[in-house]
Design a protein around this motif. Structure first.
Motif, mmCIF file in Angstrom:
data_model
loop_
_atom_site.group_PDB
_atom_site.id
_atom_site.type_symbol
_atom_site.label_atom_id
_atom_site.label_comp_id
_atom_site.label_asym_id
_atom_site.label_seq_id
_atom_site.Cartn_x
_atom_site.Cartn_y
_atom_site.Cartn_z
ATOM 1 N N PHE A 79 4.456 -4.437 -2.722
ATOM 2 C CA PHE A 79 4.461 -3.910 -1.350
ATOM 3 C C PHE A 79 4.583 -2.389 -1.363
ATOM 4 O O PHE A 79 3.905 -1.684 -0.611
ATOM 5 C CB PHE A 79 5.609 -4.508 -0.529
ATOM 6 N N LEU A 80 5.472 -1.884 -2.221
ATOM 7 C CA LEU A 80 5.679 -0.439 -2.323
ATOM 8 C C LEU A 80 4.386 0.257 -2.757
ATOM 9 O O LEU A 80 3.982 1.258 -2.158
ATOM 10 C CB LEU A 80 6.797 -0.139 -3.325
ATOM 11 N N ARG A 81 3.750 -0.281 -3.754
ATOM 12 C CA ARG A 81 2.498 0.330 -4.242
ATOM 13 C C ARG A 81 1.413 0.312 -3.153
ATOM 14 O O ARG A 81 0.649 1.264 -3.022
ATOM 15 C CB ARG A 81 2.024 -0.379 -5.506
ATOM 16 N N SER A 82 1.363 -0.747 -2.361
ATOM 17 C CA SER A 82 0.404 -0.810 -1.249
ATOM 18 C C SER A 82 0.696 0.278 -0.220
ATOM 19 O O SER A 82 -0.225 0.916 0.298
ATOM 20 C CB SER A 82 0.457 -2.177 -0.569
ATOM 21 N N SER A 83 1.961 0.481 0.085
ATOM 22 C CA SER A 83 2.336 1.526 1.044
ATOM 23 C C SER A 83 2.011 2.914 0.505
ATOM 24 O O SER A 83 1.553 3.789 1.246
ATOM 25 C CB SER A 83 3.827 1.437 1.370
ATOM 26 N N LEU A 84 2.254 3.104 -0.784
ATOM 27 C CA LEU A 84 1.950 4.401 -1.392
ATOM 28 C C LEU A 84 0.454 4.690 -1.378
ATOM 29 O O LEU A 84 0.051 5.858 -1.304
ATOM 30 C CB LEU A 84 2.485 4.468 -2.829
ATOM 31 N N GLU A 85 -0.362 3.669 -1.425
ATOM 32 C CA GLU A 85 -1.816 3.870 -1.335
ATOM 33 C C GLU A 85 -2.202 4.521 -0.010
ATOM 34 O O GLU A 85 -3.195 5.223 0.078
ATOM 35 C CB GLU A 85 -2.558 2.538 -1.491
ATOM 36 N N LEU A 86 -1.388 4.298 1.011
ATOM 37 C CA LEU A 86 -1.648 4.892 2.322
ATOM 38 C C LEU A 86 -1.094 6.307 2.440
ATOM 39 O O LEU A 86 -1.680 7.160 3.096
ATOM 40 C CB LEU A 86 -1.045 4.023 3.427
#
Length: 186
Positions: A79-86
């Motif tokens: 989830f964290l990595r997905s948010s960082l992609e944004l």
């Protein structure tokens, strides 16, 4: 009906039955299990008595809990990595171990390239160094900060710096840190 029985782990039973001639049917399996009882009863009894030891039971429970925590931490890391992609996609390439202390602190402080505007590399390094454990060598911190600082210049985030996603990233970092502590304790 007071029938005496011994409970075996299915994998152990399979391995023990492998020494017997293999002919796979339910009828043959039950016969082979009974044959195990006849030919290896003393060894099975001895093994079953060892398993009932409370120390082994505690270790088994801790091992299961450890695996559960790793799985939960991995889910939050995704989830964290997905948010960082944004917010700052380059951070995912810079930090391979996103659950490390240094990575989590950088994510909290600089999860958006706009947070680095007006900061020199030295100021950034000093702030990160002051907020992480003294066990991390300053050269390591400086190396990572330099990568983040340079990446911020070319980064193009999908959300603005005041996005709710920034707060969510911080919460993910807190959750991962909590998992890290519990994993280390176990």
């Amino acid at each position: 009906k007071k029938v005496k029985f011994y409970e075996l782990n299915p994998l152990e039973a399979k391995l023990r039955m492998a020494s017997l001639r293999r002919n796979k049917t339910d009828k043959n399996d039950s016969f082979k299990l009974a044959l195990l009882g006849k030919t290896q009863l003393a060894e099975i009894k001895n093994h079953c008595n060892k398993q009932s030891n409370s120390l082994y039971e505690s270790l088994r429970i801790l091992s299961l809990r450890y695996k559960q925590l790793i799985k939960c931490r991995t889910r939050i890391l995704n989830f964290l990595r997905s948010s960082l992609e944004l917010t700052f996609p380059e951070l995912n390439q810079i930090f391979k171990n996103a659950y490390a202390v240094l990575a989590l602190q950088v994510f909290r402080m600089y999860c958006h390239p706009d947070f680095l505007a007006g900061l020199t590399l030295k100021e950034m390094t000093t702030r990160v160094y002051q907020s992480v454990s003294r066990r991390i060598h300053k050269d390591v911190i400086q190396s990572y900060c330099a990568q983040v600082w340079l990446a911020a210049k070319d980064s193009y985030p999908a959300v603005p710096a005041d996005s709710l996603e920034i707060e969510i990233i911080s919460e993910y970092c807190d959750e991962i840190e909590s998992y890290n502590k519990e994993i280390a304790y176990i």
